[in-house]
Scaffold this motif. Structure first.
Motif, PDB file in Angstrom:
ATOM      1  N   LEU A  13       0.831  -1.210   0.000  1.00 27.02           N
ATOM      2  CA  LEU A  13       0.000   0.000   0.000  1.00 27.02           C
ATOM      3  C   LEU A  13       0.867   1.261   0.000  1.00 27.02           C
ATOM      4  O   LEU A  13       0.407   2.324  -0.420  1.00 27.02           O
ATOM      5  N   PHE A  16       1.421   3.688  -3.121  1.00 27.81           N
ATOM      6  CA  PHE A  16       0.517   4.776  -3.481  1.00 27.81           C
ATOM      7  C   PHE A  16       0.868   6.092  -2.778  1.00 27.81           C
ATOM      8  O   PHE A  16       0.280   7.120  -3.097  1.00 27.81           O
ATOM      9  N   GLU A  41      -9.377   6.299   0.536  1.00 27.50           N
ATOM     10  CA  GLU A  41      -9.329   6.687  -0.866  1.00 27.50           C
ATOM     11  C   GLU A  41      -8.986   8.167  -1.029  1.00 27.50           C
ATOM     12  O   GLU A  41      -8.353   8.548  -2.020  1.00 27.50           O
ATOM     13  N   ILE A  45      -5.464   5.730  -1.891  1.00 32.34           N
ATOM     14  CA  ILE A  45      -5.366   4.277  -2.023  1.00 32.34           C
ATOM     15  C   ILE A  45      -6.745   3.690  -2.325  1.00 32.34           C
ATOM     16  O   ILE A  45      -7.676   3.855  -1.543  1.00 32.34           O
ATOM     17  N   GLU A  49      -7.462  -2.512  -2.998  1.00 34.86           N
ATOM     18  CA  GLU A  49      -6.127  -2.968  -2.615  1.00 34.86           C
ATOM     19  C   GLU A  49      -6.041  -3.294  -1.121  1.00 34.86           C
ATOM     20  O   GLU A  49      -5.022  -3.777  -0.641  1.00 34.86           O
TER      21      GLU A  49
END
Length: 244
Positions: A13, A16, A41, A45, A49
């Motif tokens: 992660l 991102f 988000e 991200i 995911e």
């Protein structure tokens, strides 16, 4: 009135995030009580995911409302990719407009890879939902659509690296069936005699190859040339890495 929570993102992660926020706790400012999915988000991200979220060391759903002073730890699917495929009946993909070469490579290995460089994001989302396809994309924002069942953001812009990432992510090695899909139209292909396609073959191919396949839809003819050998070598390397 604004509030603050602290976030920590684990494993892949961090791809991102900008460097100062990678693998460290950082503050996130918000107003009201947004769902933790919306906060994740907003940070950048896509929820597809994310495998698990812990708030104050307790697991919560993505719909959980964020509270002031929460400590939010977010985990990826790293090493637990099989959980991604729950509810997905087969390894069927739909790819965005930037991934035409990857679509051909997946088809060469026998995977159903829908691709059309005229498809809009809305059309990709609809196809993924109605046909239960895995979305592969270079567009992070595309993966934020709630209707997509499973998706993956390709980190690399190189086709072979993208193919390797998809094979690892979705554990495709055991499911590869080369020369069962047309690289051009995604139709089924089957073995044919050399005599049946002789008039369609280049001179050198007639001389050096004896095994041929033809698409049942567009009638394109295939043989195991250099592109196939490169893909097979990649698959062999990935298999060796997995068992190392």
């Amino acid at each position: 009135m604004s509030h603050t929570a602290c976030f920590y993102f684990h494993g892949s992660l961090n791809d991102f995030l900008r460097r100062p926020k990678r693998a460290t706790w950082f503050a996130y400012t918000f107003i009201g009580h947004p769902a933790v999915k919306d906060a994740i988000e907003a940070i950048g991200i896509p929820h597809l995911e994310v495998r698990e979220v812990l708030i104050n060391d307790l697991p919560v759903p993505l719909t959980h409302q964020l509270q002031p002073e929460d400590r939010v730890a977010v985990f990826p699917f790293d090493g637990r990719e099989s959980e991604l495929l729950q509810g997905i009946a087969a390894f069927r993909f739909v790819l965005d407009v930037h991934l035409g070469k990857l679509a051909k490579s997946l088809r060469l290995l026998g995977f159903d890879a829908a691709y059309d460089n005229a498809l809009t994001d809305k059309a990709i989302v609809a196809q993924a939902q109605t046909e239960q396809r895995i979305v592969l994309t270079r567009d992070v924002n595309l993966l934020k659509h709630k209707a997509i069942p499973v998706g993956y953001w390709l980190r690399s812009q190189q086709t072979e690296e993208q193919l390797a990432a998809v094979i690892r992510r979705f554990r495709l090695l055991e499911h590869s069936r080369p020369f069962t899909r047309c690289m051009v139209c995604n139709g089924n292909i089957s073995e044919v005699t050399k005599a049946a396609v002789l008039d369609l073959l280049p001179p050198k191919t007639k001389r050096y190859f004896q095994e041929f396949y033809q698409c049942e839809n567009c009638r394109r003819v295939y043989w195991k040339g250099s592109h196939y050998e490169r893909m097979q070598e990649l698959v062999r390397r990935l298999a060796a890495d997995r068992h190392a």
